[in-house]
Design an enzyme around this catalytic site. Structure first.
Site, PDB file in Angstrom:
ATOM      1  N   GLY A   1      -6.997  -4.829  -5.890  1.00  0.00           N
ATOM      2  CA  GLY A   1      -7.221  -6.121  -5.249  1.00  0.00           C
ATOM      3  C   GLY A   1      -7.122  -6.072  -3.737  1.00  0.00           C
TER       4      GLY A   1
ATOM      5  N   GLU B   1      -4.533   3.636 -12.006  1.00  0.00           N
ATOM      6  CA  GLU B   1      -4.780   2.581 -11.034  1.00  0.00           C
ATOM      7  C   GLU B   1      -3.724   2.652  -9.936  1.00  0.00           C
ATOM      8  OE1 GLU B   1      -7.130  -0.877 -12.961  1.00  0.00           O
ATOM      9  OE2 GLU B   1      -5.019  -1.199 -13.365  1.00  0.00           O
TER      10      GLU B   1
ATOM     11  N   HIS C   1      -0.069  -2.624 -17.187  1.00  0.00           N
ATOM     12  CA  HIS C   1      -0.824  -2.896 -15.963  1.00  0.00           C
ATOM     13  C   HIS C   1       0.162  -3.084 -14.810  1.00  0.00           C
ATOM     14  CE1 HIS C   1      -3.234  -5.008 -12.994  1.00  0.00           C
ATOM     15  NE2 HIS C   1      -4.253  -4.392 -13.544  1.00  0.00           N
TER      16      HIS C   1
ATOM     17  N   SER D   1     -10.097  -1.805  -6.942  1.00  0.00           N
ATOM     18  CA  SER D   1     -11.188  -2.150  -6.020  1.00  0.00           C
ATOM     19  C   SER D   1     -12.503  -1.446  -6.342  1.00  0.00           C
ATOM     20  CB  SER D   1     -10.758  -1.889  -4.562  1.00  0.00           C
ATOM     21  OG  SER D   1      -9.702  -2.778  -4.205  1.00  0.00           O
TER      22      SER D   1
ATOM     23  N   ASN E   1     -11.224  -6.426 -16.522  1.00  0.00           N
ATOM     24  CA  ASN E   1      -9.925  -7.091 -16.681  1.00  0.00           C
ATOM     25  C   ASN E   1     -10.007  -8.412 -15.920  1.00  0.00           C
ATOM     26  OD1 ASN E   1      -7.278  -7.930 -16.657  1.00  0.00           O
ATOM     27  ND2 ASN E   1      -6.539  -6.280 -15.299  1.00  0.00           N
ATOM     28  N   TRP E   2     -10.122  -9.491 -16.684  1.00  0.00           N
ATOM     29  CA  TRP E   2     -10.326 -10.797 -16.033  1.00  0.00           C
ATOM     30  C   TRP E   2      -9.037 -11.383 -15.481  1.00  0.00           C
ATOM     31  CZ3 TRP E   2     -14.241 -13.570 -19.889  1.00  0.00           C
ATOM     32  CH2 TRP E   2     -15.511 -13.033 -19.674  1.00  0.00           C
ATOM     33  N   LYS E   3      -7.894 -10.780 -15.787  1.00  0.00           N
ATOM     34  CA  LYS E   3      -6.599 -11.291 -15.293  1.00  0.00           C
ATOM     35  C   LYS E   3      -6.498 -12.792 -15.615  1.00  0.00           C
ATOM     36  CE  LYS E   3      -6.566  -7.600 -11.953  1.00  0.00           C
ATOM     37  NZ  LYS E   3      -6.073  -7.086 -10.674  1.00  0.00           N
TER      38      LYS E   3
ATOM     39  N   GLU F   1       0.412  -5.183 -12.544  1.00  0.00           N
ATOM     40  CA  GLU F   1       0.937  -6.554 -12.349  1.00  0.00           C
ATOM     41  C   GLU F   1       2.021  -6.866 -13.372  1.00  0.00           C
ATOM     42  OE1 GLU F   1      -2.967  -8.282 -12.258  1.00  0.00           O
ATOM     43  OE2 GLU F   1      -3.290  -7.179 -10.392  1.00  0.00           O
TER      44      GLU F   1
ATOM     45  N   GLY G   1     -11.524  -7.796  -9.998  1.00  0.00           N
ATOM     46  CA  GLY G   1     -12.328  -8.809  -9.313  1.00  0.00           C
ATOM     47  C   GLY G   1     -13.824  -8.692  -9.554  1.00  0.00           C
TER      48      GLY G   1
HETATM   49  P1  PGA Z   1      -9.366  -4.855  -8.845  1.00  0.00           P
HETATM   50  O1  PGA Z   1      -8.314  -4.819 -10.076  1.00  0.00           O
HETATM   51  O2  PGA Z   1     -10.640  -4.232  -9.376  1.00  0.00           O
HETATM   52  O3  PGA Z   1      -9.535  -6.327  -8.532  1.00  0.00           O
HETATM   53  O4  PGA Z   1      -8.780  -4.064  -7.743  1.00  0.00           O
HETATM   54  C1  PGA Z   1      -8.251  -3.732 -10.972  1.00  0.00           C
HETATM   55  C2  PGA Z   1      -7.152  -3.954 -11.982  1.00  0.00           C
HETATM   56  O5  PGA Z   1      -6.095  -4.483 -11.609  1.00  0.00           O
HETATM   57  O6  PGA Z   1      -7.291  -3.619 -13.180  1.00  0.00           O
END
Ligand code: PGA
Length: 255
Positions: A177, A171, A99, A217, A12-14, A101, A239
Site C-alpha cells: 500500500g 509480501e 497477512h 504495490s 485481496n479486497w481487504k 495487516e 489496491g
Molecule cells: P497492495 O496490497 O497491493 O495494495 O500493496 C497487497 C496486500 O496487502 O496483499
C-alpha cells in the site's frame, strides 16, 4: 483443492467492496478476462460480500474464492469470528493467513498463524500463508531470518501431505500500500530462500510445487516484470485488484 495452475493472480479486497459493488465488479471483470487453463485467478472479498462474489462467478469455475481471515475454532462463543468450516460451507477454496495487516494492525502472533493454518487444513481448504519483513527489519539485515521464523512457526508442525496444500505469499511490509514495490531482483532473492527452506524442511518436489506469490504495490505496469522473475509463481494484489480493467491486465501478464 487440486493443484493450482501457475501463475496465480489473487485479489485481496481487504475492507473494500460491498455486495452490490462485488456484483458490478464481476460484470465488468468477467467480460474482460476469459477462462484460461494456464493460470489461476482468485479473489478474497470481505466475508459479507463473499456470497455476492460467489453468485456473480457461479458460471465461472475458473475463478477461485477465498476469505481473508478465520478463527481456529470450529464453532462456539467467539463473537465476531468465522471458522474455516464456515468458509468451506460458503464455497471458499482458499483462506489468507498471516497477512501483514493481521499481524501488525491486529497483533496476530506466529502461534496464531500456526493455529489458523491448521484449522484451514482441517476444514479441507488451502491456506495462502503470508510472510514478510518490516522496513526496519530489512534495513538492519534481518529480512531473511524474520521470514524464516514466520515459515518455521507454521511448517514445523505440519505433516508433508498437509504442507503440500499451502500456497505462500511473500509480501514485504514496506511495499504494501506504499507504492514502493520490491524490485524483481529483491523478490527473486527472497523467493529463492523460501523455496530453499521448503526443500530443506521437506523435499525438492514439495518445494517445486508450492506456489510462491509476491505481493506489495503490484500494478498493471509492474506485474509482468515481477512474474518473469525466477521463483515468482504469482501475485497477491491489494489496491490494484479493485479496478476490473487494471486487474484483468494483471491477470494476463507474462503471457
Ligand atoms: P497492495 O496490497 O497491493 O495494495 O500493496 C497487497 C496486500 O496487502 O496483499
Amino acid at each position: 483443492m487440486s493443484r493450482v495452475a501457475t501463475p496465480v493472480a489473487a485479489g485481496n479486497w481487504k475492507m473494500h467492496v460491498t455486495p452490490d459493488e462485488a456484483g458490478a465488479f464481476f460484470r465488468s471483470f468477467l467480460a474482460l478476462h476469459s477462462p484460461r487453463e494456464d493460470r489461476t485467478v482468485a479473489f478474497f472479498p470481505p466475508a459479507l460480500s463473499f456470497a455476492a462474489a460467489r453468485e456473480a462467478t457461479a458460471e465461472r469455475r475458473d475463478i477461485l474464492l477465498g476469505v481473508q481471515n478465520v478463527y481456529w475454532e470450529e464453532k462456539g462463543a467467539f463473537t465476531g469470528e468465522i471458522s474455516a468450516e464456515m468458509a468451506a460451507a460458503a464455497g471458499a477454496a482458499l483462506v489468507l493467513v498471516g497477512h501483514s495487516e493481521r499481524r501488525h494492525v491486529f497483533g496476530e502472533t506466529d502461534e496464531d498463524t500456526r493455529r489458523k493454518v491448521q484449522a484451514v487444513i482441517r476444514a479441507g481448504l488451502a491456506p495462502l500463508l503470508c510472510v514478510g519483513e518490516l522496513l526496519e527489519e530489512r534495513d538492519s539485515g534481518r529480512a531473511a531470518p524474520v521470514v524464516r521464523r514466520q515459515l518455521e512457526a507454521v511448517y514445523d508442525s505440519l505433516e508433508p501431505d498437509h504442507a503440500a496444500r499451502l500456497l505462500i505469499a511473500y509480501e514485504p511490509v514496506w511495499a504494501i500500500g506504499t507504492g514502493r514495490t520490491a524490485s524483481p531482483a529483491d523478490a527473486e532473492e527472497m523467493h529463492g530462500q523460501i523455496r530453499q527452506f521448503l526443500q530443506d524442511t521437506f523435499d525438492e518436489e514439495l518445494a517445486a510445487r508450492t506456489p510462491i506469490l509476491y505481493g506489495g504495490s503490484v500494478k498493471p505496469d509492474n506485474a509482468d516484470g515481477l512474474l518473469r522473475a525466477r521463483d515468482v509463481d504469482g501475485l497477491l494484489v491489494g489496491g490494484a485488484s479493485l479496478q476490473p480493467d487494471g486487474f484483468a491486465r494483471i491477470c494476463s501478464a507474462a503471457g
